[in-house]
Design an enzyme around this catalytic site. Sequence first.
Site, PDB file in Angstrom:
ATOM      1  N   THR A 202       0.839  -1.192   0.000  1.00 41.49           N
ATOM      2  CA  THR A 202       0.000   0.000   0.000  1.00 41.49           C
ATOM      3  C   THR A 202       0.872   1.238   0.000  1.00 41.49           C
ATOM      4  O   THR A 202       1.899   1.263   0.677  1.00 41.49           O
ATOM      5  CB  THR A 202      -0.799   0.039   1.327  1.00 41.49           C
ATOM      6  OG1 THR A 202      -1.519  -1.163   1.438  1.00 41.49           O
ATOM      7  CG2 THR A 202      -1.719   1.236   1.418  1.00 41.49           C
TER       8      THR A 202
ATOM      9  N   ARG B 220     -13.068  -8.485  -0.958  1.00 44.52           N
ATOM     10  CA  ARG B 220     -12.128  -8.496   0.185  1.00 44.52           C
ATOM     11  C   ARG B 220     -11.668  -7.064   0.485  1.00 44.52           C
ATOM     12  O   ARG B 220     -11.338  -6.295  -0.419  1.00 44.52           O
ATOM     13  CB  ARG B 220     -10.931  -9.386  -0.154  1.00 44.52           C
ATOM     14  CG  ARG B 220      -9.857  -9.464   0.942  1.00 44.52           C
ATOM     15  CD  ARG B 220      -8.719  -8.517   0.665  1.00 44.52           C
ATOM     16  NE  ARG B 220      -7.621  -8.667   1.631  1.00 44.52           N
ATOM     17  CZ  ARG B 220      -6.626  -7.791   1.730  1.00 44.52           C
ATOM     18  NH1 ARG B 220      -6.576  -6.730   0.940  1.00 44.52           N
ATOM     19  NH2 ARG B 220      -5.676  -7.973   2.615  1.00 44.52           N
ATOM     20  N   VAL B 221     -11.641  -6.703   1.751  1.00 46.23           N
ATOM     21  CA  VAL B 221     -11.179  -5.376   2.158  1.00 46.23           C
ATOM     22  C   VAL B 221      -9.991  -5.555   3.108  1.00 46.23           C
ATOM     23  O   VAL B 221     -10.052  -6.374   4.024  1.00 46.23           O
ATOM     24  CB  VAL B 221     -12.316  -4.596   2.865  1.00 46.23           C
ATOM     25  CG1 VAL B 221     -11.818  -3.252   3.376  1.00 46.23           C
ATOM     26  CG2 VAL B 221     -13.495  -4.399   1.910  1.00 46.23           C
ATOM     27  N   GLY B 222      -8.927  -4.806   2.876  1.00 45.41           N
ATOM     28  CA  GLY B 222      -7.741  -4.888   3.730  1.00 45.41           C
ATOM     29  C   GLY B 222      -7.763  -3.818   4.807  1.00 45.41           C
ATOM     30  O   GLY B 222      -8.808  -3.241   5.134  1.00 45.41           O
ATOM     31  N   ASP B 223      -6.593  -3.533   5.353  1.00 49.41           N
ATOM     32  CA  ASP B 223      -6.477  -2.543   6.437  1.00 49.41           C
ATOM     33  C   ASP B 223      -6.530  -1.101   5.926  1.00 49.41           C
ATOM     34  O   ASP B 223      -6.884  -0.179   6.678  1.00 49.41           O
ATOM     35  CB  ASP B 223      -5.146  -2.728   7.181  1.00 49.41           C
ATOM     36  CG  ASP B 223      -3.969  -2.533   6.226  1.00 49.41           C
ATOM     37  OD1 ASP B 223      -3.887  -3.272   5.226  1.00 49.41           O
ATOM     38  OD2 ASP B 223      -3.164  -1.608   6.452  1.00 49.41           O
TER      39      ASP B 223
ATOM     40  N   THR C 233       1.545  -0.810   5.971  1.00 55.67           N
ATOM     41  CA  THR C 233       1.515  -1.606   4.747  1.00 55.67           C
ATOM     42  C   THR C 233       1.899  -3.028   5.120  1.00 55.67           C
ATOM     43  O   THR C 233       2.630  -3.247   6.087  1.00 55.67           O
ATOM     44  CB  THR C 233       2.473  -1.024   3.679  1.00 55.67           C
ATOM     45  OG1 THR C 233       2.492  -1.896   2.551  1.00 55.67           O
ATOM     46  CG2 THR C 233       3.892  -0.857   4.185  1.00 55.67           C
ATOM     47  N   GLY C 234       1.398  -3.973   4.355  1.00 52.63           N
ATOM     48  CA  GLY C 234       1.681  -5.376   4.666  1.00 52.63           C
ATOM     49  C   GLY C 234       0.404  -6.184   4.565  1.00 52.63           C
ATOM     50  O   GLY C 234      -0.494  -5.844   3.789  1.00 52.63           O
TER      51      GLY C 234
ATOM     52  N   GLY D  27      -3.018  -6.957   5.344  1.00 53.39           N
ATOM     53  CA  GLY D  27      -4.133  -6.253   5.975  1.00 53.39           C
ATOM     54  C   GLY D  27      -4.819  -7.055   7.058  1.00 53.39           C
ATOM     55  O   GLY D  27      -5.184  -6.540   8.114  1.00 53.39           O
TER      56      GLY D  27
HETATM   57  N1  GLY Z   1      -2.205  -3.677   3.279  1.00 56.77           N
HETATM   58  C1  GLY Z   1      -2.980  -3.792   2.118  1.00 56.77           C
HETATM   59  C2  GLY Z   1      -3.909  -4.890   2.116  1.00 56.77           C
HETATM   60  O1  GLY Z   1      -3.759  -5.864   2.831  1.00 56.77           O
HETATM   61  O2  GLY Z   1      -4.870  -4.821   1.356  1.00 56.77           O
END
Ligand code: GLY
Length: 318
Positions: A150, A178-181, A201-202, A204
Amino acid sequence: MWGIIATWRMAKEGVKEGCALLKEGKAAGDVIETAIRRVEDTPYYQSVGYGGLPNEESEVELDAAYMDGDTWSVGAVAALRDYANPVSIAKRLSEEKVNIVLVGEGAEKFAHKEGFERKNMLTAQAKAKYQKRVEGLKTEAGQPYSGHDTVGMVCLDTRGKMTSATSTSGLFMKRKGRVGDSPLIGSGFYVDSQYGGASATGLGEDLMKGCISYEIVRLMREGMSPQGACERAVNQLDQELRRRRMEAGDLSVIAMNQKGEWGAATNIKEFTIVVGTEAEEPAVYQVIRQPDGHCQLEKATSEWVENDEQKEKVAAGV
Ligand code: GLY
């Protein structure tokens, strides 16, 4: 004092542009939006905006967020398709009192109504990569969830206002929806102009378990330096995940406080950041994890930066 810090070397041009604007006295909200758009618009960054890698149905679904550290106004979009600059839509949403986080079709309807630029975000190179991966999965016992990073930023302007924002296409081959952090307040981003801001970042799914960006700002509020807060938050979450679940995904973070001091940490071998302040020219740093859990920050040489960028272009097929 002014400053801007970002995850990953890919933010170099955006941070440079951001520094020039901050120097002219531009506001942290506009500056962070401009800097992130620069990354979103670059086709060979495969994890953000145009050129981002698609989900398992070959669609590019984008997540982004924006937060104002003075007012705590927040806007976010998730699983958004076919719009060029998700960060701008998130920023626009932050002006609303309700309905500030929109997903999928709802986010797209809002963007259309507000006149944001529609764009097919799937490049020929990203499509080819998808097809290759699908073929590979037919023959190898592969794990499709890899390759994610990210762009996350924190910005401080000459009036002391701070902002934070993120933008990502999330995990390559993620499940639809799907939704990340990155669009989740406290996980992918958080900022309070009184204390400072952070972004992550990483993976989520693991970053959100520790509300890591909020935790970093909380630690800075308690008096920790940005570097100390980043290291503490990463190491604590890493340890908790390993204790409870036997493993921890990639966790990398950046932070800046209201004095323009900054820090970064990671639980992987190395990640990169870009930072520029009134006191320092914009530069790329390698954040290198040490065996004792501390992170060493080394300014990358221009040769290293060029080489890294070249590798990225080759990987993206441009
Ligand atoms: N950090 C971005 C995601 O996992 O979507």
